[in-house]
Design a protein around this motif. Structure first.
Motif: not given
Lengths: 386, 386
Positions: A38-43, A76-79, A28-33, A128-130
């Protein structure tokens, strides 16, 4: 099942101590991370409109909540580091996994949007996250490159960007597709795979979702169990397409990995392909070998969800008939609900076959080092479980 | 393969003398004679615009010109009676066929047009032609009702119109479809089948043509051999759909016949369905038995094009695993290029199994009389070959 009785006792003893390669892991991934990459316009777009991705869960049930085994409770509430620590304890150490191949979690939905530029940005963010949070966090963890399959040139760019990373072992795409994977549309992807010596893997997911075709040649199915059966059918179509479009003649070093589509269907499928090829080979003259031989050389498959025939004595002959001794790689599909236990899912195998399926076949496929000796494994396991 | 050695010699002797039921025969038709059955306004439209039917040949190759064995030269410039006489000599008498089930030739194209009323008129014309010229012309010839599958209520009307004819033994539809056949859209067809005690058969054809879905869950395939492989995939989808939508619970006397989709895939397919059903049965609670048991009770399949495993010893165990002893019916696919010879296509079978596959299973399915004794067969054969 010949010769298994003889080795049975030693096998029972040695089984616990052998390390394995697990070829299908969904962290699983921490979605916010992820979004942070992402570039700013997608965020900003995500802030306003949400993720804007068609998903399987919007159309079909699953086997468990979120598709995950009930007893698996990732923090899932962690890092991201907390998720990795949980994974180490609950899977890597528990089953002596020497290499774990990450094969995507929620990220296949990226491949269902018509917006190829957005898909490419999301793939880069996930990849990149991975690398930063999982591959760099434990030497046992290896990764697959998620690609924007909507645009093979952008996909090739992403493969070129990170294909040289030592923790990257393959390129991955969803089984749900706009075209069968033998189509020339995808060739830039295979060129990039060859440039980096990476296999091209297809993992069941996202069939009939978003821009992908309906999941069967007769349209949409209704129930999740039909959907699961349909996935294998689509993998069959990809396999025939790769073979008869001549992909492996054009890309002679390419390996094609079929993940989570079951395995025993492969035997009658290649018998039929061989039979038809004999009669019809003048229509595809670039296919110069029987399809079964192309499968032996270029196609690998992972075991989960493994089918066991009611008459178990058929298992080994069927496996042999589909070159399972050299081409089948163990996968658990951790942490999904239909997880195959590394030590309990298979019928009895002799030591050599067990060694190949649980380690050597994947090591050869992914260019991983030979299995460490048992004592080394002991030492290292102690080192990494802290 | 147990016990085959013992019976081998007697089998060789008796084989020539046994009569058979052939469950997949494609009689050509004299098109003008079919058109003569149409109402005047359709005849006028055809005069002006042609047949206006999407066909397979417009998209895909075949294995031979017109799909027919080269050595078969039907007198296409003759009358329907001339075609029947040719068929008698070249097939019925030659292979001692006691019952021949007609399963359509060019007429599946009827099911690819969006114009359901035109399709219904064409079905009526083809069915009338078949009854008048073929079924009435030889007591060995039995027929399948071609239906306008575009409109199940019109299809039911056609079934009710001729379903009581003693020479009609089943309802037939193409594998290419707008929806999987378990969909409630089709229920009026199954109600009509039950009213007349007729099996519902699906024959590979017209996948991805006209209004039908693209032939795979990943879209259109390119080569004819991929297309052939795709056909089996669609049949798999129909089978899962019929089972998990609960068709056989709603229509408990219905039989589903899968024609020309191969057979050995059925074994691993039902293993996988059983396995998934055990885990997921709460999602389809109306399916109260394992899928394999539903297949045993309700599903029949014809043999051509039969796959032979390279390791022939696998054939009988796989056949057993899929209930082939009671559910497999021989078919030659005469006069198509991939014809299976009645006496040469199968691995060795013991007498009982041979009897079931080549006669009894089909006789039970279609309500046909027991095999005539050999002497009777001799007499009759002489009578009909003149």
């Amino acid at each position: 099942m010949e010769s298994t009785a003889v080795v049975q006792n030693t096998k029972r003893e040695s089984r616990k101590k052998l390390t394995i390669i697990d070829c299908d892991i969904h962290m699983p991934t921490i979605r916010e991370a992820v979004i942070a990459y992402l570039p700013r316009h997608y965020r900003e777009q995500i802030d306003t409109f949400g993720m804007r991705l068609p998903t399987q869960g919007a159309m079909y049930l699953n086997g468990a909540k979120g598709g995950i085994m009930q007893e698996q409770q990732f923090p899932m509430d962690g890092t991201p580091a907390d998720l990795l620590a949980y994974f180490r304890k609950e899977h890597l150490d528990k089953y002596r996994v020497e290499h774990a191949i990450l094969t995507g979690l929620g990220d296949y939905a990226i491949q269902t949007t018509p917006d190829a530029d957005y898909a490419a940005a999301l793939c880069t963010a996930y990849n990149n996250y991975m690398i930063d949070h999982y591959i760099s966090g434990d030497p046992r963890v290896k990764g697959s490159i998620m690609i924007p399959k909507q645009d093979p040139l952008l996909a090739a760019k992403e493969i070129d960007r990170i294909g040289g990373h030592p923790g990257i072992v393959q390129v991955i795409s969803s089984n749900g597709a706009e075209k069968p994977y033998g189509h020339r549309f995808y060739y830039p992807i295979y060129e990039a795979c060859e440039r980096h010596g990476l296999p091209f893997a297809v993992h069941v997911s996202m069939e009939g979702i978003g821009i992908n075709h309906p999941p069967t040649g007769a349209g949409y199915v209704n129930h999740y169990i039909e959907y699961r059966m349909a996935r294998t059918q689509i993998m069959m179509a990809h396999l025939a397409s790769m073979i008869f479009e001549g992909v492996f003649q054009r890309f002679p070093t390419l390996k094609f990995v079929m993940i989570e589509a079951g395995i025993l269907w492969i035997a009658p499928y290649i018998w039929r392909m061989d039979q038809d090829w004999k009669a019809l080979r003048s229509q595809t003259p670039w296919v110069k070998e029987p399809p079964s031989e192309i499968v032996r050389k270029h196609v690998r498959f992972t075991s989960q969800p493994i089918e066991i025939p009611p008459d178990e004595s058929l298992f080994l002959p069927l496996l042999k008939s589909m070159h399972g001794d050299t081409n089948l790689c163990f996968a658990s599909d951790y942490p999904h609900w239909d997880f195959d236990h590394p030590f309990k899912s298979f019928p009895k195998l002799d030591d050599e076959l067990k060694d190949r399926i649980f380690y050597q076949n994947a090591a050869e496929l992914y260019g991983l080092p030979p299995r460490r000796s048992e004592s080394e494994a002991e030492n290292e396991a102690e080192g990494t479980t802290k």
